[in-house]
Each structure stands twice: as structure tokens, then as C-alpha cells.
Design an enzyme around this catalytic site. Structure first.
Site, short mmCIF file in Angstrom:
data_model
loop_
_atom_site.label_atom_id
_atom_site.label_comp_id
_atom_site.label_asym_id
_atom_site.label_seq_id
_atom_site.Cartn_x
_atom_site.Cartn_y
_atom_site.Cartn_z
N ALA A 137 0.92 -1.03 0.03
CA ALA A 137 0.23 -0.26 -0.13
C ALA A 137 0.77 1.58 0.05
CB ALA A 137 -1.27 -0.28 1.26
N ASN A 138 0.37 2.28 -0.53
CA ASN A 138 1.12 3.61 0.02
C ASN A 138 0.51 4.74 0.96
OD1 ASN A 138 -0.46 5.75 -1.65
ND2 ASN A 138 -0.24 4.15 -3.07
N ARG A 139 1.10 5.75 1.48
CA ARG A 139 0.46 6.62 2.35
C ARG A 139 -0.32 7.88 2.29
NH1 ARG A 139 3.44 6.30 6.89
NH2 ARG A 139 5.94 5.83 6.68
N ALA A 156 -3.01 7.59 -5.83
CA ALA A 156 -1.98 7.55 -5.48
C ALA A 156 -1.34 5.68 -6.06
CB ALA A 156 -1.23 7.92 -4.23
#
Ligand code: CTP
Ligand code: CA
Length: 224
Positions: free
Chosen positions: A33-35, A99
Site C-alpha cells: 500500500a502507500n500513504r 496514488a
């Protein structure tokens, strides 16, 4: 969101937005995942709806309420997001704020991977489809295709290159080297064929309003 009564410059327009991160599954219990919090994309969806647009919001996994008047399609992976965007076309405006994970595990394991006391597994990755590029190249290309560029260095130069490479009309460059990701404020630069317009740092909802007002102006501007 406050808009002047009767100010509906996006009435009759379909605005397609992606927001949030994507999750790329490794096995049934693990993912990459990402932030991204999704806050900027959701604010843009809220602003577009407030200005009268029909809004399709393709959202990755985020903990946010659906803005008023917005049609939300929840997805998990980049592949799902790509398909949902195709299904939601045609649109007058596409604003790709998500994102999107650049890579996903090449192989999905149907069973949870076990330690079994051996060496750690190698994660082999493969590239995801580029949703923004595909929208820009589509035979149903929206009138205005807008991408975001999250950069930590050479913000404007990278954004200008991205605009060309992805055949986007505008790239909204934001410097994510600070606490922008997950925060409530953003500082963006609008990169178009007309140059760069830098906005003040302000709450994400105000960034969204400023952006959507410019988009509405652009759509109603007579062809040069
Ligand atoms: N984007 C997309 N699909 C992808 C990757 C990115 O639609 N698979 C979109 C994002 O939503 C954003 C824009 O492309 O609007 C730029 O994303 P960014 O991550 O900044 O650019 P990349 O081309 O992925 O380049 P890099 O991460 O290497 O800087
Ligand atoms: Ca990327």
C-alpha cells in the site's frame, strides 16, 4: 462547502475522479500500500458536486465519508481501478488524483505464505497499467484530462515532464516532501500548456474549489 447560490458552472458535466491509494495483494492477508489518505481526491469530488457536476469517484481503500451528491465506486487494486474508470467513461473531465501503486506482486498466492523456518521470500513485482495515460489516449478522451504529480524533489520539472509523457492537459504538482500526505493542507502548482500557476498553501477543500473553478472556466472558454 459554501458556494454562491445558483453558482453551478459544472451543471450538465460529468467529472470522473480517482482518489486514495491502491492495495496490491500478495496473499490473502498481505498487501502493498502507500500513504495516500484520499483527502485531496475526496475534496475535489465534493467541490465538483457542489458546483453542479455529475461526479463519479473511483476510490481506493480509504476511511472517508462519501461527499454529498457523489457517485462512489469502491475498488482495491490498480487493476480494479483501471476497469472502474473505463466503465465510468465517457466523462467531460477526468481528474486522476489516486496514488496508484506503480507495481504489484507478479504472482498472487492463494494461500497465506508461511515462514517454515526458511529464507524470506523474494517479492517479484510487475508494473501496473497507467490509468491516467490510458484515459488520455482513449477514443473517448475527456475534454480535459488532469493528473496529479506527487514529488519530493524537482517538483515543477518532474511535473512538466509528466504532463508531456502522459498526454495530460494539466498536471497538478504537489510537493509531498512535508506532511502533505494525510494532512489537511496542500500547496499545488497547476502546470498547463499556458505555464505554471502556483497556489498558496491552503486547506485541501480550498485547493479543490480553486481547481474546479478553473476547470469550469476552461470548459466554457470558447475554443482558441
Ligand atoms: N497514475 C495512474 N496510474 C498509474 C500511476 C499513476 O493513473 N499506474 C496517475 C496518478 O493518479 C497521477 C499521475 O498518474 O495523476 C502521476 O502519478 P505519479 O505517481 O506522480 O507518476 P508516475 O508516472 O507513476 O511516476 P513516478 O511515480 O515514477 O514519479
Ligand atoms: Ca507513481
Amino acid at each position: 462547502i459554501k458556494v454562491k447560490k445558483g453558482h453551478q458552472p459544472l451543471e450538465g458535466r460529468h467529472v470522473l475522479i480517482t482518489a486514495g491509494p491502491t492495495w496490491e495483494a500478495i496473499d490473502p492477508v498481505r498487501y502493498i500500500a502507500n500513504r495516500s489518505s484520499g483527502k485531496q481526491g475526496f475534496a475535489i469530488a465534493a467541490a465538483a458536486a457542489a458546483l453542479g457536476a455529475k461526479v463519479s469517484l473511483v476510490a481506493g481503500p480509504v476511511a472517508l465519508k462519501t461527499p454529498k451528491g457523489v457517485d462512489r465506486i469502491d475498488v482495491e487494486s490498480a487493476a480494479d481501478m483501471s476497469q472502474a474508470v473505463k466503465d465510468a467513461m465517457p466523462a467531460d473531465v477526468a481528474i486522476m488524483v489516486a496514488a496508484v501503486a506503480d507495481w504489484r506482486p507478479k504472482e498472487y498466492r492463494d494461500e497465506k505464505m508461511k515462514k517454515r523456518g526458511s529464507a524470506p521470500p523474494a517479492l517479484v513485482l510487475t508494473e501496473n497499467p497507467d490509468i491516467l495515460t490510458n484515459v488520455g489516449a482513449s477514443d473517448k478522451r475527456p475534454t480535459l484530462v488532469v493528473g496529479f504529480a506527487a514529488e519530493t524533489e524537482d517538483v515543477l520539472e518532474n511535473a512538466k515532464r509528466k504532463r508531456k509523457r502522459k498526454a495530460a492537459d494539466w498536471i497538478i504538482a504537489n510537493d509531498v516532501s512535508g506532511d502533505v500526505m494525510g494532512g489537511d493542507e496542500n500547496r499545488v502548482h497547476i502546470v498547463s500548456d499556458e505555464g505554471v500557476e502556483s497556489l498558496e498553501q491552503m486547506p485541501k477543500i480550498e485547493v479543490a474549489m480553486a481547481l474546479l473553478e478553473r476547470i469550469a472556466d476552461k470548459l466554457t472558454m470558447p475554443e482558441a
